[in-house]
Design a protein around this motif. Structure first.
Motif, PDB file in Angstrom:
ATOM      1  N   LEU A   1       3.578  18.462  -3.737  1.00 49.28           N
ATOM      2  CA  LEU A   1       3.278  19.843  -3.353  1.00 49.28           C
ATOM      3  C   LEU A   1       2.499  20.558  -4.455  1.00 49.28           C
ATOM      4  O   LEU A   1       2.799  20.408  -5.645  1.00 49.28           O
ATOM      5  N   ASP A   2       1.509  21.348  -4.064  1.00 46.35           N
ATOM      6  CA  ASP A   2       0.722  22.121  -5.017  1.00 46.35           C
ATOM      7  C   ASP A   2       1.585  23.002  -5.907  1.00 46.35           C
ATOM      8  O   ASP A   2       1.238  23.257  -7.050  1.00 46.35           O
ATOM      9  N   ARG A   3       2.708  23.453  -5.400  1.00 37.53           N
ATOM     10  CA  ARG A   3       3.539  24.391  -6.159  1.00 37.53           C
ATOM     11  C   ARG A   3       4.526  23.690  -7.097  1.00 37.53           C
ATOM     12  O   ARG A   3       5.388  24.340  -7.675  1.00 37.53           O
ATOM     13  N   ASN A   4       4.390  22.386  -7.283  1.00 36.12           N
ATOM     14  CA  ASN A   4       5.303  21.621  -8.133  1.00 36.12           C
ATOM     15  C   ASN A   4       4.572  21.147  -9.393  1.00 36.12           C
ATOM     16  O   ASN A   4       4.114  20.008  -9.468  1.00 36.12           O
ATOM     17  N   PRO A   5       4.462  22.003 -10.418  1.00 35.79           N
ATOM     18  CA  PRO A   5       3.669  21.648 -11.602  1.00 35.79           C
ATOM     19  C   PRO A   5       4.203  20.441 -12.360  1.00 35.79           C
ATOM     20  O   PRO A   5       3.427  19.652 -12.897  1.00 35.79           O
ATOM     21  N   GLY A   6       5.504  20.271 -12.410  1.00 37.95           N
ATOM     22  CA  GLY A   6       6.057  19.118 -13.110  1.00 37.95           C
ATOM     23  C   GLY A   6       5.637  17.808 -12.471  1.00 37.95           C
ATOM     24  O   GLY A   6       5.228  16.857 -13.151  1.00 37.95           O
ATOM     25  N   ALA A   7       5.717  17.746 -11.147  1.00 39.34           N
ATOM     26  CA  ALA A   7       5.331  16.531 -10.427  1.00 39.34           C
ATOM     27  C   ALA A   7       3.819  16.317 -10.496  1.00 39.34           C
ATOM     28  O   ALA A   7       3.352  15.175 -10.594  1.00 39.34           O
ATOM     29  N   LEU A   8       3.059  17.401 -10.454  1.00 36.35           N
ATOM     30  CA  LEU A   8       1.602  17.277 -10.543  1.00 36.35           C
ATOM     31  C   LEU A   8       1.189  16.665 -11.879  1.00 36.35           C
ATOM     32  O   LEU A   8       0.210  15.932 -11.960  1.00 36.35           O
ATOM     33  N   ALA A   9       1.937  16.966 -12.937  1.00 36.95           N
ATOM     34  CA  ALA A   9       1.652  16.385 -14.253  1.00 36.95           C
ATOM     35  C   ALA A   9       2.184  14.957 -14.358  1.00 36.95           C
ATOM     36  O   ALA A   9       1.541  14.082 -14.954  1.00 36.95           O
ATOM     37  N   PHE A  10       3.368  14.702 -13.791  1.00 43.13           N
ATOM     38  CA  PHE A  10       4.022  13.404 -13.918  1.00 43.13           C
ATOM     39  C   PHE A  10       3.310  12.273 -13.191  1.00 43.13           C
ATOM     40  O   PHE A  10       3.060  11.208 -13.766  1.00 43.13           O
ATOM     41  N   TRP A  11       2.996  12.464 -11.915  1.00 38.31           N
ATOM     42  CA  TRP A  11       2.568  11.343 -11.085  1.00 38.31           C
ATOM     43  C   TRP A  11       1.281  10.661 -11.551  1.00 38.31           C
ATOM     44  O   TRP A  11       1.235   9.424 -11.609  1.00 38.31           O
ATOM     45  N   PRO A  12       0.210  11.360 -11.891  1.00 37.69           N
ATOM     46  CA  PRO A  12      -0.995  10.630 -12.320  1.00 37.69           C
ATOM     47  C   PRO A  12      -0.740   9.781 -13.568  1.00 37.69           C
ATOM     48  O   PRO A  12      -1.211   8.645 -13.659  1.00 37.69           O
ATOM     49  N   LYS A  13       0.021  10.326 -14.517  1.00 41.88           N
ATOM     50  CA  LYS A  13       0.321   9.573 -15.744  1.00 41.88           C
ATOM     51  C   LYS A  13       1.195   8.362 -15.441  1.00 41.88           C
ATOM     52  O   LYS A  13       0.951   7.259 -15.934  1.00 41.88           O
TER      53      LYS A  13
ATOM     54  N   ARG B   1       0.868  -1.193   0.000  1.00 40.24           N
ATOM     55  CA  ARG B   1       0.000   0.000   0.000  1.00 40.24           C
ATOM     56  C   ARG B   1       0.890   1.224   0.000  1.00 40.24           C
ATOM     57  O   ARG B   1       1.718   1.402   0.898  1.00 40.24           O
ATOM     58  N   TRP B   2       0.747   2.063  -0.997  1.00 37.73           N
ATOM     59  CA  TRP B   2       1.624   3.204  -1.241  1.00 37.73           C
ATOM     60  C   TRP B   2       0.916   4.541  -1.073  1.00 37.73           C
ATOM     61  O   TRP B   2      -0.305   4.635  -1.173  1.00 37.73           O
ATOM     62  N   GLU B   3       1.765   5.549  -0.920  1.00 43.65           N
ATOM     63  CA  GLU B   3       1.326   6.941  -0.911  1.00 43.65           C
ATOM     64  C   GLU B   3       2.385   7.770  -1.641  1.00 43.65           C
ATOM     65  O   GLU B   3       3.582   7.557  -1.450  1.00 43.65           O
ATOM     66  N   VAL B   4       1.926   8.688  -2.480  1.00 49.33           N
ATOM     67  CA  VAL B   4       2.803   9.667  -3.133  1.00 49.33           C
ATOM     68  C   VAL B   4       2.164  11.033  -2.917  1.00 49.33           C
ATOM     69  O   VAL B   4       1.045  11.274  -3.376  1.00 49.33           O
ATOM     70  N   ALA B   5       2.861  11.899  -2.217  1.00 46.01           N
ATOM     71  CA  ALA B   5       2.356  13.249  -1.947  1.00 46.01           C
ATOM     72  C   ALA B   5       3.127  14.245  -2.811  1.00 46.01           C
ATOM     73  O   ALA B   5       4.348  14.141  -2.941  1.00 46.01           O
TER      74      ALA B   5
ATOM     75  N   TRP C   1      -0.507  18.333   4.620  1.00 43.09           N
ATOM     76  CA  TRP C   1       0.246  18.372   3.363  1.00 43.09           C
ATOM     77  C   TRP C   1      -0.406  19.345   2.403  1.00 43.09           C
ATOM     78  O   TRP C   1      -1.623  19.290   2.194  1.00 43.09           O
ATOM     79  N   ALA C   2       0.377  20.222   1.781  1.00 39.87           N
ATOM     80  CA  ALA C   2      -0.136  21.243   0.875  1.00 39.87           C
ATOM     81  C   ALA C   2      -0.131  20.723  -0.565  1.00 39.87           C
ATOM     82  O   ALA C   2       0.693  21.120  -1.387  1.00 39.87           O
ATOM     83  N   GLY C   3      -1.047  19.824  -0.848  1.00 38.48           N
ATOM     84  CA  GLY C   3      -1.149  19.275  -2.195  1.00 38.48           C
ATOM     85  C   GLY C   3      -1.846  17.933  -2.182  1.00 38.48           C
ATOM     86  O   GLY C   3      -2.231  17.425  -1.129  1.00 38.48           O
ATOM     87  N   PRO C   4      -1.971  17.348  -3.375  1.00 38.10           N
ATOM     88  CA  PRO C   4      -2.646  16.052  -3.452  1.00 38.10           C
ATOM     89  C   PRO C   4      -1.768  14.919  -2.933  1.00 38.10           C
ATOM     90  O   PRO C   4      -0.537  14.992  -2.958  1.00 38.10           O
ATOM     91  N   VAL C   5      -2.435  13.876  -2.468  1.00 40.43           N
ATOM     92  CA  VAL C   5      -1.768  12.645  -2.047  1.00 40.43           C
ATOM     93  C   VAL C   5      -2.450  11.504  -2.802  1.00 40.43           C
ATOM     94  O   VAL C   5      -3.652  11.308  -2.686  1.00 40.43           O
TER      95      VAL C   5
ATOM     96  N   LEU D   1      -6.129   3.228  -7.233  1.00 48.55           N
ATOM     97  CA  LEU D   1      -5.555   4.572  -7.278  1.00 48.55           C
ATOM     98  C   LEU D   1      -6.604   5.596  -6.883  1.00 48.55           C
ATOM     99  O   LEU D   1      -7.711   5.623  -7.409  1.00 48.55           O
ATOM    100  N   GLU D   2      -6.237   6.419  -5.909  1.00 54.71           N
ATOM    101  CA  GLU D   2      -7.147   7.454  -5.413  1.00 54.71           C
ATOM    102  C   GLU D   2      -6.347   8.719  -5.139  1.00 54.71           C
ATOM    103  O   GLU D   2      -5.268   8.672  -4.552  1.00 54.71           O
ATOM    104  N   ARG D   3      -6.908   9.850  -5.568  1.00 54.58           N
ATOM    105  CA  ARG D   3      -6.302  11.156  -5.303  1.00 54.58           C
ATOM    106  C   ARG D   3      -7.035  11.779  -4.136  1.00 54.58           C
ATOM    107  O   ARG D   3      -8.243  12.004  -4.191  1.00 54.58           O
ATOM    108  N   LEU D   4      -6.278  12.060  -3.061  1.00 54.80           N
ATOM    109  CA  LEU D   4      -6.858  12.642  -1.860  1.00 54.80           C
ATOM    110  C   LEU D   4      -6.286  14.023  -1.624  1.00 54.80           C
ATOM    111  O   LEU D   4      -5.183  14.334  -2.073  1.00 54.80           O
ATOM    112  N   ASP D   5      -7.008  14.814  -0.876  1.00 57.93           N
ATOM    113  CA  ASP D   5      -6.504  16.109  -0.438  1.00 57.93           C
ATOM    114  C   ASP D   5      -5.565  15.867   0.736  1.00 57.93           C
ATOM    115  O   ASP D   5      -5.872  15.084   1.633  1.00 57.93           O
TER     116      ASP D   5
END
Length: 168
Positions: A128-140, A122-126, A159-163, A150-154
């Motif tokens: 930061l909201d201010r990291n646009p590259g990571a925000l684009a990379f991780w879901p793909k 069971r994994w978690e990847v958090a 934490w200031a961003g999705p998990v 796979l679930e996207r949580l607040d």
């Protein structure tokens, strides 16, 4: 080209510390306005990553090195520390890094797939909201890795961003 992901050993600690300097440098461009967290020290280096030594000293932490044809190109630091107040996690992607010259070639996603194979659970990847590259990379990348549940949580108050949570 052969990409490998392998456990780092204490002999790799200087290599990881060096790669961490590039990782911290990348974060410096998304630092909050007025932050001094990414200022260099008098020796011209960023402050060392505060938890790196723990990866050699504590159970439940796994440092990994990414190599392309034998040359180091990145790393992952995996631990069991959730970024959510109510979260349980067997694996947390604390840090994940590919050197800039190796990005946008599918190597990061391939490295991720190998990391997940080495550390199922069971994994978690958090991110930061201010990291646009990571925000684009991780879901793909997670979608391409074929993870389950796979679930996207607040991140909530901790934490200031999705998990993203999932099972590998």
């Amino acid at each position: 080209m052969i990409l490998t992901v392998s456990p780092a050993t204490p002999a790799d600690s200087a290599l990881l510390a060096g790669l961490m300097q590039f990782y911290i440098y990348d974060f410096s461009e998304i630092a909050p306005e007025g932050s001094r967290d990414y200022d260099v020290e008098p020796d011209g280096l960023f402050r060392p990553y505060p938890y790196l030594d723990a990866y050699w000293q504590e159970d439940g932490r796994w440092p990994l090195i990414f190599r392309l044809d034998g040359a180091a190109i990145g790393f992952a630091l995996v631990n069991q520390i959730s970024n959510r107040a109510d979260g349980f996690v067997e694996r947390n992607m604390a840090e994940f890094f590919i050197m800039r010259q190796h990005r946008r070639r599918g190597l990061a996603a391939a490295a991720l797939a190998q990391v997940l194979k080495l550390h199922p659970g069971r994994w978690e990847v958090a991110v930061l909201d201010r990291n646009p590259g990571a925000l684009a990379f991780w879901p793909k990348a997670l979608g391409a890795a074929g993870v389950n549940e796979l679930e996207r949580l607040d991140g909530g108050e901790t934490w200031a961003g999705p998990v993203w949570t999932f099972t590998a």
